[in-house]
Design a protein around this motif. Structure first.
Motif, PDB file in Angstrom:
ATOM      1  N   GLN A  33      10.424 -12.676  -5.236  1.00 58.51           N
ATOM      2  CA  GLN A  33      11.169 -14.086  -5.584  1.00 58.51           C
ATOM      3  C   GLN A  33      10.408 -15.249  -5.528  1.00 58.51           C
ATOM      4  O   GLN A  33      10.676 -16.053  -6.491  1.00 58.51           O
ATOM      5  CB  GLN A  33      12.395 -14.306  -4.741  1.00 58.51           C
ATOM      6  CG  GLN A  33      13.606 -15.318  -5.224  1.00 58.51           C
ATOM      7  CD  GLN A  33      14.806 -15.139  -4.685  1.00 58.51           C
ATOM      8  OE1 GLN A  33      14.977 -14.310  -3.723  1.00 58.51           O
ATOM      9  NE2 GLN A  33      15.621 -16.198  -4.990  1.00 58.51           N
ATOM     10  N   ALA A  34       9.735 -15.364  -4.633  1.00 59.73           N
ATOM     11  CA  ALA A  34       8.805 -16.558  -4.590  1.00 59.73           C
ATOM     12  C   ALA A  34       7.677 -16.531  -5.723  1.00 59.73           C
ATOM     13  O   ALA A  34       7.737 -17.755  -6.326  1.00 59.73           O
ATOM     14  CB  ALA A  34       8.015 -16.480  -3.266  1.00 59.73           C
ATOM     15  N   ALA A  35       7.181 -15.377  -6.125  1.00 64.22           N
ATOM     16  CA  ALA A  35       6.364 -15.366  -7.382  1.00 64.22           C
ATOM     17  C   ALA A  35       7.133 -15.741  -8.642  1.00 64.22           C
ATOM     18  O   ALA A  35       6.370 -16.628  -9.439  1.00 64.22           O
ATOM     19  CB  ALA A  35       5.764 -13.835  -7.511  1.00 64.22           C
ATOM     20  N   LEU A  36       8.288 -15.278  -8.758  1.00 60.51           N
ATOM     21  CA  LEU A  36       9.070 -15.383 -10.082  1.00 60.51           C
ATOM     22  C   LEU A  36       9.568 -17.000 -10.008  1.00 60.51           C
ATOM     23  O   LEU A  36       9.358 -17.707 -11.094  1.00 60.51           O
ATOM     24  CB  LEU A  36      10.178 -14.636  -9.850  1.00 60.51           C
ATOM     25  CG  LEU A  36      11.169 -14.659 -11.080  1.00 60.51           C
ATOM     26  CD1 LEU A  36      10.341 -14.385 -12.567  1.00 60.51           C
ATOM     27  CD2 LEU A  36      12.356 -13.810 -11.109  1.00 60.51           C
TER      28      LEU A  36
ATOM     29  N   GLY B 228       0.778  -1.108  -0.123  1.00 59.75           N
ATOM     30  CA  GLY B 228      -0.014   0.088   0.133  1.00 59.75           C
ATOM     31  C   GLY B 228       0.855   1.279   0.070  1.00 59.75           C
ATOM     32  O   GLY B 228       2.142   1.268  -0.335  1.00 59.75           O
ATOM     33  N   GLY B 229       0.169   2.377   0.183  1.00 58.72           N
ATOM     34  CA  GLY B 229       1.032   3.611   0.103  1.00 58.72           C
ATOM     35  C   GLY B 229       1.138   3.990  -1.051  1.00 58.72           C
ATOM     36  O   GLY B 229       0.827   3.545  -2.160  1.00 58.72           O
ATOM     37  N   SER B 230       2.101   5.288  -1.155  1.00 55.18           N
ATOM     38  CA  SER B 230       2.206   5.663  -2.490  1.00 55.18           C
ATOM     39  C   SER B 230       3.099   4.922  -3.376  1.00 55.18           C
ATOM     40  O   SER B 230       2.600   5.318  -4.801  1.00 55.18           O
ATOM     41  CB  SER B 230       2.810   7.409  -2.387  1.00 55.18           C
ATOM     42  OG  SER B 230       4.173   6.842  -1.683  1.00 55.18           O
ATOM     43  N   ASN B 231       4.024   4.259  -3.143  1.00 50.94           N
ATOM     44  CA  ASN B 231       4.686   3.707  -4.059  1.00 50.94           C
ATOM     45  C   ASN B 231       4.199   2.037  -4.263  1.00 50.94           C
ATOM     46  O   ASN B 231       4.850   1.391  -5.075  1.00 50.94           O
ATOM     47  CB  ASN B 231       6.258   3.700  -3.752  1.00 50.94           C
ATOM     48  CG  ASN B 231       6.620   5.105  -4.362  1.00 50.94           C
ATOM     49  OD1 ASN B 231       6.107   5.801  -5.192  1.00 50.94           O
ATOM     50  ND2 ASN B 231       7.559   5.544  -3.816  1.00 50.94           N
ATOM     51  N   ASN B 232       3.487   1.677  -3.322  1.00 55.93           N
ATOM     52  CA  ASN B 232       3.156   0.307  -3.495  1.00 55.93           C
ATOM     53  C   ASN B 232       4.159  -0.812  -3.604  1.00 55.93           C
ATOM     54  O   ASN B 232       4.324  -1.555  -4.324  1.00 55.93           O
ATOM     55  CB  ASN B 232       1.940   0.012  -4.484  1.00 55.93           C
ATOM     56  CG  ASN B 232       1.091  -1.240  -4.201  1.00 55.93           C
ATOM     57  OD1 ASN B 232       0.788  -1.698  -3.130  1.00 55.93           O
ATOM     58  ND2 ASN B 232       0.650  -2.023  -5.304  1.00 55.93           N
ATOM     59  N   TRP B 233       5.097  -0.572  -2.356  1.00 57.62           N
ATOM     60  CA  TRP B 233       6.375  -1.569  -2.370  1.00 57.62           C
ATOM     61  C   TRP B 233       5.934  -3.130  -2.172  1.00 57.62           C
ATOM     62  O   TRP B 233       4.876  -3.387  -1.639  1.00 57.62           O
ATOM     63  CB  TRP B 233       7.029  -1.167  -1.063  1.00 57.62           C
ATOM     64  CG  TRP B 233       7.497   0.144  -1.053  1.00 57.62           C
ATOM     65  CD1 TRP B 233       6.996   1.168  -0.301  1.00 57.62           C
ATOM     66  CD2 TRP B 233       8.545   0.638  -1.568  1.00 57.62           C
ATOM     67  NE1 TRP B 233       7.730   2.356  -0.288  1.00 57.62           N
ATOM     68  CE2 TRP B 233       8.461   2.257  -1.313  1.00 57.62           C
ATOM     69  CE3 TRP B 233       9.440   0.344  -2.560  1.00 57.62           C
ATOM     70  CZ2 TRP B 233       9.765   3.075  -1.710  1.00 57.62           C
ATOM     71  CZ3 TRP B 233      10.380   1.000  -3.133  1.00 57.62           C
ATOM     72  CH2 TRP B 233      10.576   2.608  -2.494  1.00 57.62           C
ATOM     73  N   ARG B 234       6.690  -3.791  -2.958  1.00 56.67           N
ATOM     74  CA  ARG B 234       6.491  -5.215  -2.933  1.00 56.67           C
ATOM     75  C   ARG B 234       7.921  -5.840  -2.170  1.00 56.67           C
ATOM     76  O   ARG B 234       8.978  -5.352  -2.392  1.00 56.67           O
ATOM     77  CB  ARG B 234       6.629  -5.864  -4.326  1.00 56.67           C
ATOM     78  CG  ARG B 234       5.212  -5.817  -4.878  1.00 56.67           C
ATOM     79  CD  ARG B 234       4.663  -4.435  -5.203  1.00 56.67           C
ATOM     80  NE  ARG B 234       3.539  -4.537  -6.234  1.00 56.67           N
ATOM     81  CZ  ARG B 234       3.292  -3.807  -7.048  1.00 56.67           C
ATOM     82  NH1 ARG B 234       4.088  -2.745  -7.114  1.00 56.67           N
ATOM     83  NH2 ARG B 234       2.186  -3.861  -7.937  1.00 56.67           N
ATOM     84  N   MET B 235       7.645  -6.670  -1.321  1.00 55.09           N
ATOM     85  CA  MET B 235       8.648  -7.256  -0.513  1.00 55.09           C
ATOM     86  C   MET B 235       9.499  -8.457  -1.255  1.00 55.09           C
ATOM     87  O   MET B 235       9.120  -9.011  -2.242  1.00 55.09           O
ATOM     88  CB  MET B 235       8.348  -7.855   0.657  1.00 55.09           C
ATOM     89  CG  MET B 235       7.614  -7.017   1.548  1.00 55.09           C
ATOM     90  SD  MET B 235       8.093  -5.238   1.600  1.00 55.09           S
ATOM     91  CE  MET B 235       9.770  -5.583   2.360  1.00 55.09           C
ATOM     92  N   ARG B 236      10.901  -8.095  -1.454  1.00 50.74           N
ATOM     93  CA  ARG B 236      11.614  -8.861  -2.304  1.00 50.74           C
ATOM     94  C   ARG B 236      11.586 -10.181  -2.320  1.00 50.74           C
ATOM     95  O   ARG B 236      11.510 -11.101  -3.473  1.00 50.74           O
ATOM     96  CB  ARG B 236      13.271  -8.527  -1.996  1.00 50.74           C
ATOM     97  CG  ARG B 236      14.324  -9.493  -2.812  1.00 50.74           C
ATOM     98  CD  ARG B 236      15.643  -9.106  -2.255  1.00 50.74           C
ATOM     99  NE  ARG B 236      15.820  -9.567  -1.096  1.00 50.74           N
ATOM    100  CZ  ARG B 236      16.378 -10.791  -0.771  1.00 50.74           C
ATOM    101  NH1 ARG B 236      16.097 -11.781  -1.637  1.00 50.74           N
ATOM    102  NH2 ARG B 236      16.790 -11.131   0.313  1.00 50.74           N
ATOM    103  N   TRP B 237      11.422 -10.998  -1.069  1.00 50.58           N
ATOM    104  CA  TRP B 237      11.232 -12.523  -0.835  1.00 50.58           C
ATOM    105  C   TRP B 237       9.978 -12.852  -1.327  1.00 50.58           C
ATOM    106  O   TRP B 237       9.837 -13.859  -1.987  1.00 50.58           O
ATOM    107  CB  TRP B 237      11.524 -12.737   0.676  1.00 50.58           C
ATOM    108  CG  TRP B 237      10.557 -12.014   1.541  1.00 50.58           C
ATOM    109  CD1 TRP B 237       9.197 -12.439   1.760  1.00 50.58           C
ATOM    110  CD2 TRP B 237      11.190 -10.847   2.039  1.00 50.58           C
ATOM    111  NE1 TRP B 237       9.252 -11.196   2.769  1.00 50.58           N
ATOM    112  CE2 TRP B 237      10.155 -10.223   2.926  1.00 50.58           C
ATOM    113  CE3 TRP B 237      12.357 -10.181   2.358  1.00 50.58           C
ATOM    114  CZ2 TRP B 237      10.201  -9.198   3.732  1.00 50.58           C
ATOM    115  CZ3 TRP B 237      12.229  -8.836   2.980  1.00 50.58           C
ATOM    116  CH2 TRP B 237      11.275  -8.394   3.891  1.00 50.58           C
ATOM    117  N   GLU B 238       8.870 -11.940  -1.521  1.00 50.44           N
ATOM    118  CA  GLU B 238       7.593 -12.382  -2.192  1.00 50.44           C
ATOM    119  C   GLU B 238       7.716 -12.237  -3.594  1.00 50.44           C
ATOM    120  O   GLU B 238       6.959 -13.150  -4.279  1.00 50.44           O
ATOM    121  CB  GLU B 238       6.508 -11.545  -1.376  1.00 50.44           C
ATOM    122  CG  GLU B 238       6.257 -11.512   0.108  1.00 50.44           C
ATOM    123  CD  GLU B 238       5.298 -10.871   0.489  1.00 50.44           C
ATOM    124  OE1 GLU B 238       4.754  -9.762  -0.115  1.00 50.44           O
ATOM    125  OE2 GLU B 238       5.076 -10.849   1.851  1.00 50.44           O
TER     126      GLU B 238
END
Length: 104
Positions: free
Chosen positions: A44-47, A32-42
């Motif tokens: 990497q798991a999706a990839l 959420g928030g202005s830049n909608n950050w995604r966590m690296r480990w998540e």
């Protein structure tokens, strides 16, 4: 250290298509928030769910390539572990070039 082989050779950044990596970022739920950050480990798991195991150093190297190409924003060293797509960036200095002194 884990090494993944592709056709008998160590996997390289070129074996991870840019659009597949960026789509993994897009599919990962953001904070959420202005830049909608995604966590690296998540991310990497999706990839890895799509491509199979990707060694951490290779994943970070691909993230740096995408950052250098201005396709990905966030922390490329992995210490904060946050990524966002540049088209979602609302920070004036994060994903856009710094203004030159001549233009100020």
């Amino acid at each position: 250290m884990s090494i993944r082989l592709v056709d008998g050779r160590p996997m390289q950044c070129k074996h991870i298509p840019d659009d597949v990596f960026l789509e993994a970022v897009r599919r990962t739920p953001g904070t959420g928030g202005s830049n909608n950050w995604r966590m690296r480990w998540e991310v990497q798991a999706a990839l890895e769910a799509q491509l199979g195991h990707i060694p951490e150093r290779l994943f970070l190297a691909k993230a740096r390539q995408l950052h250098d190409a201005r396709k990905l924003g966030g922390c490329m060293c992995g210490c904060r572990g946050d990524y966002h797509l540049t088209e979602e960036c609302h920070d004036g200095y994060c994903c856009r070039p710094m203004p030159s002194k001549a233009s100020t």
